[in-house]
Design a protein around this motif. Structure first.
Motif, short mmCIF file in Angstrom:
data_model
loop_
_atom_site.label_atom_id
_atom_site.label_comp_id
_atom_site.label_asym_id
_atom_site.label_seq_id
_atom_site.Cartn_x
_atom_site.Cartn_y
_atom_site.Cartn_z
N GLY A 74 -81.87 54.66 86.41
CA GLY A 74 -82.14 53.43 85.74
C GLY A 74 -82.02 53.64 84.23
N PRO A 75 -82.35 52.49 83.35
CA PRO A 75 -82.53 52.54 81.94
C PRO A 75 -83.78 53.21 81.66
CG PRO A 75 -82.66 50.31 82.79
CD PRO A 75 -82.39 51.20 83.95
N SER A 76 -83.54 53.72 80.24
CA SER A 76 -84.75 54.23 79.72
C SER A 76 -85.91 53.07 79.39
CB SER A 76 -84.31 55.00 78.48
OG SER A 76 -84.01 54.21 77.39
N PRO A 77 -87.08 53.55 79.10
CA PRO A 77 -88.00 52.79 78.78
C PRO A 77 -87.80 51.99 77.48
CG PRO A 77 -88.88 54.82 79.37
CD PRO A 77 -87.65 54.99 79.45
N GLU A 78 -87.08 52.72 76.68
CA GLU A 78 -86.67 52.03 75.34
C GLU A 78 -85.63 51.03 75.50
OE1 GLU A 78 -86.64 55.13 75.91
OE2 GLU A 78 -88.10 56.04 74.29
N LYS A 82 -86.29 46.85 75.09
CA LYS A 82 -85.25 46.14 74.29
C LYS A 82 -84.65 45.14 74.99
CE LYS A 82 -80.92 46.58 71.64
NZ LYS A 82 -79.95 47.33 71.07
N GLU A 83 -84.25 45.20 76.48
CA GLU A 83 -83.77 44.05 77.27
C GLU A 83 -84.65 42.91 77.43
OE1 GLU A 83 -81.72 43.60 81.67
OE2 GLU A 83 -82.50 45.44 80.95
N ALA A 84 -86.29 43.34 77.97
CA ALA A 84 -87.07 42.48 77.80
C ALA A 84 -87.35 41.68 76.73
CB ALA A 84 -88.52 43.22 78.06
N ASN A 85 -87.31 42.27 75.49
CA ASN A 85 -87.54 41.43 74.06
C ASN A 85 -86.59 40.60 73.95
OD1 ASN A 85 -88.95 41.05 71.63
ND2 ASN A 85 -87.30 42.04 70.58
N ASP A 86 -85.17 40.96 74.10
CA ASP A 86 -84.14 39.86 74.08
C ASP A 86 -84.31 38.80 75.08
OD1 ASP A 86 -82.92 41.64 72.29
OD2 ASP A 86 -81.50 42.50 73.54
N LYS A 87 -84.65 39.08 76.16
CA LYS A 87 -84.70 37.89 77.28
C LYS A 87 -85.92 37.03 76.70
CE LYS A 87 -83.52 40.04 81.42
NZ LYS A 87 -83.89 40.76 82.82
#
Length: 216
Positions: A74-78, A82-87
């Motif tokens: 899966g994706p890295s923690p960074e 970033k994805e959570a921040n965009d959401k």
């Protein structure tokens, strides 16, 4: 007897007879040796190529395996942050738009309801105006009507309702409703000279047009 002697040969003769043939076979073997070596070299090269291909395939398989492991991991923690921040930012923007839209709709609805309610009370206002225009000898009665009228005006002001200015003003189709025209040299063009029914605004919205007489 003579025939048997002819057929029998000595060992030396046999050796002498076999020697040329042996030499020829040896020479043939010597001539075939380079071809055999070339074939062996080709086989060796083929084996090396095959082994090289196998090694290449193994390396490719390892790379594919690593890629698959990376995908499974899966994706890295960074990337997750970033994805959570965009959401979060998108959700915040959507909520802000919803809040503004809801507030505007609520204000418009409140204004429409208030305007509709005030409009229903305007006939009462008109009757009070007519009562004050009537001459009467009963001063107590007249004073009582004036007090009611004053209270009515104060209530309209508190609700944000204002009277549309008419007499002496130039006719404005956005504010006035001309029901009569008159020629008067003392008045200006399209000047309002009389009001038959007062008009009102709630803020910038006209809730009732003023019914007027226009000169020239």
């Amino acid at each position: 007897m003579s025939d048997e002697k002819k057929e029998q040969t000595s060992p030396e003769e046999e050796a002498t007879a076999e020697t040329p043939a042996g030499k020829e076979s040896g020479e043939a073997k010597t001539e075939k040796a380079p071809e055999t070596e070339a074939k062996e070299e080709k086989k060796a090269e083929g084996k090396k190529a095959a082994s090289g291909e196998k090694e290449h395939k193994k390396e490719e398989a390892k790379k594919d395996g690593k890629k698959a492991e990376t995908k499974k991991a899966g994706p890295s923690p960074e990337e997750q942050i970033k994805e959570a921040n965009d959401k979060y930012l998108r959700l915040l923007a959507e909520y802000d738009n919803f809040r503004k839209r809801s507030s505007k709709e609520r204000d418009n609805m409140y204004g429409d309801i208030k305007a509709d309610t005030v409009t229903k009370f305007l006939p009462v206002y008109d009757n009070l105006v007519r009562a004050l225009d009537m001459s009467t000898e009963d001063e107590a009665y007249r004073k009582g009507v004036e007090m009611i009228m004053t209270q009515f005006d104060e209530t309209l002001t508190k609700l944000g309702v204002t009277e549309i200015e008419s007499v002496g003003k130039k006719f404005d189709p956005n504010l006035h409703n001309a029901v009569m025209h008159v020629d008067d040299d003392t008045k200006g063009e399209n000047e309002i000279v009389e009001v038959f029914q007062k008009g009102f605004k709630l803020g910038d919205k006209v809730i009732r047009f003023a019914m007027v007489k226009v000169a020239n």
